[in-house]
Design a protein around this motif. Sequence first.
Motif, PDB file in Angstrom:
ATOM      1  N   GLN A  88     -26.346 -10.971  22.103  1.00  0.00           N
ATOM      2  CA  GLN A  88     -27.562 -11.688  22.477  1.00  0.00           C
ATOM      3  C   GLN A  88     -27.292 -12.879  23.388  1.00  0.00           C
ATOM      4  OE1 GLN A  88     -30.728 -10.567  21.598  1.00  0.00           O
ATOM      5  NE2 GLN A  88     -29.459  -8.817  21.006  1.00  0.00           N
ATOM      6  N   VAL A  89     -26.034 -13.129  23.729  1.00  0.00           N
ATOM      7  CA  VAL A  89     -25.684 -14.209  24.650  1.00  0.00           C
ATOM      8  C   VAL A  89     -25.731 -13.656  26.067  1.00  0.00           C
ATOM      9  CG1 VAL A  89     -23.900 -15.847  25.339  1.00  0.00           C
ATOM     10  CG2 VAL A  89     -24.251 -15.339  22.922  1.00  0.00           C
ATOM     11  N   ASN A  90     -26.599 -14.224  26.903  1.00  0.00           N
ATOM     12  CA  ASN A  90     -26.790 -13.648  28.237  1.00  0.00           C
ATOM     13  C   ASN A  90     -26.826 -14.699  29.336  1.00  0.00           C
ATOM     14  OD1 ASN A  90     -27.191 -10.757  27.547  1.00  0.00           O
ATOM     15  ND2 ASN A  90     -28.945 -11.559  26.391  1.00  0.00           N
ATOM     16  N   PRO A  91     -25.772 -15.495  29.504  1.00  0.00           N
ATOM     17  CA  PRO A  91     -25.763 -16.419  30.642  1.00  0.00           C
ATOM     18  C   PRO A  91     -25.575 -15.651  31.943  1.00  0.00           C
ATOM     19  CG  PRO A  91     -23.652 -16.464  29.542  1.00  0.00           C
ATOM     20  CD  PRO A  91     -24.538 -15.579  28.711  1.00  0.00           C
ATOM     21  N   SER A  92     -25.876 -16.302  33.041  1.00  0.00           N
ATOM     22  CA  SER A  92     -25.709 -15.663  34.353  1.00  0.00           C
ATOM     23  C   SER A  92     -24.834 -16.554  35.230  1.00  0.00           C
ATOM     24  CB  SER A  92     -27.071 -15.447  35.013  1.00  0.00           C
ATOM     25  OG  SER A  92     -26.929 -14.823  36.257  1.00  0.00           O
ATOM     26  N   PRO A  93     -23.692 -15.996  35.667  1.00  0.00           N
ATOM     27  CA  PRO A  93     -23.161 -14.661  35.360  1.00  0.00           C
ATOM     28  C   PRO A  93     -22.501 -14.645  33.978  1.00  0.00           C
ATOM     29  CG  PRO A  93     -21.613 -15.848  36.739  1.00  0.00           C
ATOM     30  CD  PRO A  93     -22.816 -16.731  36.610  1.00  0.00           C
ATOM     31  N   PRO A  94     -22.412 -13.467  33.342  1.00  0.00           N
ATOM     32  CA  PRO A  94     -21.807 -13.388  32.006  1.00  0.00           C
ATOM     33  C   PRO A  94     -20.283 -13.376  32.090  1.00  0.00           C
ATOM     34  CG  PRO A  94     -22.540 -11.226  32.695  1.00  0.00           C
ATOM     35  CD  PRO A  94     -22.949 -12.178  33.788  1.00  0.00           C
ATOM     36  N   MET A  95     -19.700 -14.551  32.358  1.00  0.00           N
ATOM     37  CA  MET A  95     -18.257 -14.652  32.563  1.00  0.00           C
ATOM     38  C   MET A  95     -17.694 -15.830  31.777  1.00  0.00           C
ATOM     39  SD  MET A  95     -17.323 -12.221  34.676  1.00  0.00           S
ATOM     40  CE  MET A  95     -15.703 -12.810  35.210  1.00  0.00           C
ATOM     41  N   ILE A  96     -16.399 -15.728  31.467  1.00  0.00           N
ATOM     42  CA  ILE A  96     -15.688 -16.817  30.814  1.00  0.00           C
ATOM     43  C   ILE A  96     -14.223 -16.768  31.253  1.00  0.00           C
ATOM     44  CG2 ILE A  96     -15.174 -15.431  28.744  1.00  0.00           C
ATOM     45  CD1 ILE A  96     -15.391 -18.030  27.117  1.00  0.00           C
ATOM     46  N   SER A 107     -19.617 -18.480  28.699  1.00  0.00           N
ATOM     47  CA  SER A 107     -19.723 -19.829  29.268  1.00  0.00           C
ATOM     48  C   SER A 107     -20.939 -19.896  30.163  1.00  0.00           C
ATOM     49  CB  SER A 107     -18.460 -20.183  30.044  1.00  0.00           C
ATOM     50  OG  SER A 107     -18.311 -19.362  31.185  1.00  0.00           O
ATOM     51  N   GLN A 108     -21.408 -21.108  30.368  1.00  0.00           N
ATOM     52  CA  GLN A 108     -22.575 -21.321  31.218  1.00  0.00           C
ATOM     53  C   GLN A 108     -22.488 -22.710  31.836  1.00  0.00           C
ATOM     54  OE1 GLN A 108     -25.874 -21.053  28.491  1.00  0.00           O
ATOM     55  NE2 GLN A 108     -25.629 -23.134  27.759  1.00  0.00           N
ATOM     56  N   GLN A 109     -23.325 -22.958  32.824  1.00  0.00           N
ATOM     57  CA  GLN A 109     -23.379 -24.275  33.426  1.00  0.00           C
ATOM     58  C   GLN A 109     -23.840 -25.285  32.380  1.00  0.00           C
ATOM     59  OE1 GLN A 109     -25.825 -24.111  36.939  1.00  0.00           O
ATOM     60  NE2 GLN A 109     -24.194 -23.245  38.194  1.00  0.00           N
ATOM     61  N   VAL A 130     -12.855 -12.999  14.580  1.00  0.00           N
ATOM     62  CA  VAL A 130     -13.039 -12.015  15.649  1.00  0.00           C
ATOM     63  C   VAL A 130     -13.787 -12.696  16.793  1.00  0.00           C
ATOM     64  CG1 VAL A 130     -14.033  -9.797  16.316  1.00  0.00           C
ATOM     65  CG2 VAL A 130     -13.092 -10.091  14.012  1.00  0.00           C
ATOM     66  N   ILE A 131     -13.101 -12.815  17.926  1.00  0.00           N
ATOM     67  CA  ILE A 131     -13.684 -13.447  19.116  1.00  0.00           C
ATOM     68  C   ILE A 131     -14.028 -12.349  20.117  1.00  0.00           C
ATOM     69  CG2 ILE A 131     -13.284 -15.074  21.000  1.00  0.00           C
ATOM     70  CD1 ILE A 131     -11.172 -16.420  19.181  1.00  0.00           C
ATOM     71  N   LYS A 132     -15.294 -12.332  20.557  1.00  0.00           N
ATOM     72  CA  LYS A 132     -15.793 -11.258  21.403  1.00  0.00           C
ATOM     73  C   LYS A 132     -16.270 -11.846  22.735  1.00  0.00           C
ATOM     74  CE  LYS A 132     -18.436  -8.326  19.139  1.00  0.00           C
ATOM     75  NZ  LYS A 132     -17.630  -7.087  19.284  1.00  0.00           N
ATOM     76  N   PRO A 133     -15.345 -12.018  23.688  1.00  0.00           N
ATOM     77  CA  PRO A 133     -15.725 -12.649  24.954  1.00  0.00           C
ATOM     78  C   PRO A 133     -16.551 -11.735  25.853  1.00  0.00           C
ATOM     79  CG  PRO A 133     -13.436 -11.973  25.025  1.00  0.00           C
ATOM     80  CD  PRO A 133     -13.906 -11.719  23.614  1.00  0.00           C
ATOM     81  N   CYS A 134     -17.303 -12.375  26.739  1.00  0.00           N
ATOM     82  CA  CYS A 134     -18.015 -11.641  27.790  1.00  0.00           C
ATOM     83  C   CYS A 134     -17.023 -11.353  28.921  1.00  0.00           C
ATOM     84  CB  CYS A 134     -19.234 -12.435  28.250  1.00  0.00           C
ATOM     85  SG  CYS A 134     -18.856 -14.101  28.862  1.00  0.00           S
ATOM     86  N   GLY A 135     -17.489 -11.152  30.134  1.00  0.00           N
ATOM     87  CA  GLY A 135     -16.599 -10.804  31.230  1.00  0.00           C
ATOM     88  C   GLY A 135     -15.520 -11.849  31.459  1.00  0.00           C
ATOM     89  N   LEU A 136     -14.286 -11.410  31.623  1.00  0.00           N
ATOM     90  CA  LEU A 136     -13.147 -12.311  31.712  1.00  0.00           C
ATOM     91  C   LEU A 136     -12.795 -12.626  33.162  1.00  0.00           C
ATOM     92  CD1 LEU A 136     -10.914 -10.663  28.977  1.00  0.00           C
ATOM     93  CD2 LEU A 136     -12.176 -12.816  28.785  1.00  0.00           C
ATOM     94  N   GLY A 137     -12.538 -13.904  33.413  1.00  0.00           N
ATOM     95  CA  GLY A 137     -12.110 -14.340  34.732  1.00  0.00           C
ATOM     96  C   GLY A 137     -10.869 -15.203  34.624  1.00  0.00           C
ATOM     97  N   ASP A 138     -10.352 -15.626  35.768  1.00  0.00           N
ATOM     98  CA  ASP A 138      -9.098 -16.380  35.798  1.00  0.00           C
ATOM     99  C   ASP A 138      -9.270 -17.794  36.340  1.00  0.00           C
ATOM    100  OD1 ASP A 138      -7.405 -14.254  34.813  1.00  0.00           O
ATOM    101  OD2 ASP A 138      -7.702 -13.267  36.749  1.00  0.00           O
ATOM    102  N   SER A 139     -10.480 -18.328  36.275  1.00  0.00           N
ATOM    103  CA  SER A 139     -10.701 -19.694  36.751  1.00  0.00           C
ATOM    104  C   SER A 139     -10.177 -20.712  35.737  1.00  0.00           C
ATOM    105  CB  SER A 139     -12.192 -19.920  37.019  1.00  0.00           C
ATOM    106  OG  SER A 139     -12.966 -19.630  35.871  1.00  0.00           O
TER     107      SER A 139
END
Length: 282
Positions: A214-222, A250-252, A191-200
């Motif tokens: 509990q994963v909180n990168p900024s911004p919360p996107m992948i 994802s994060q920097q 079960v994969i639970k992604p954060c906010g989805l983008g198209d990059s």
Amino acid sequence: ALSCEAMLKVVFLLAASACAHALDRPVVIAGATGRTGELVYKQLKSKGVSVRALVRNATKARELLGCNKCDESEGVFLADVTKPETLPPAVKGAGGLVIASSAAPVCHPFPFCHFPPGAGPVDVDWVGAKALLAAFASASSSGGRGLGHVVLVSTMGTTTPEKNPGPLGHIYFYKLNFEAHLMSSALPYTVIKPCGLGDSEPAKAQLVVGHDDQVNPSPPMIPRADVARVAVAALLQPNIAAGLRFDLCSQQGPPTTDDGLVDVLKSARWPWQREEVTGLVV
């Protein structure tokens, strides 16, 4: 007698063993013309995996998947998870299933959203997903070759599902319920639970995993393409991915290449899933 921890390890290894040879059979992609499902379909196909696209619209499949006839002869099956009678042909003989389908709101604009009749979260993410899983489980178990691996693309945010319907209805509630249903099904699962989805573009950032929101990168996107990469890795590495449920974002940082995806899956294990069971006859 085995301790509870040892028993959990045994269950984990048995699940991995059951689906170790799943990819010598076709993999069904539910939601193959969706923005994430399309990427999973194309990535698996590029790796030489036999794939079947479960779609509702042949015209859209032709535009997005590059099929010609867009029928069963090309591995494209017209089916709808809300119509269980349409599902058996697509899953017959399949060895894997990726569930990337989801209820899709119509917004004018957000947060003024609604779902088409019969296509809301309860219809697609709960009742329809259960029907799909039942059809796949029945087909997978009938061949005598082991149960097929199921990869579910769900979402973060289910730790505290909606008490009252918001712009997206009760979508988190129904996604959470189906996660539990899948995990209790005895089928090997991821079960994969992604954060906010983008198209990059994919592989441009560091992928991070966690549990319970509990994963909180900024911004919360992948990027969706990174979610697809992890889903494909889970199918290709069932000995590592079976029995996992984790948040993904994802994060920097150093970009996670394809070679690093196994480490992403390993880092998603709970401590009791990180040690192999040795000296046991099962």
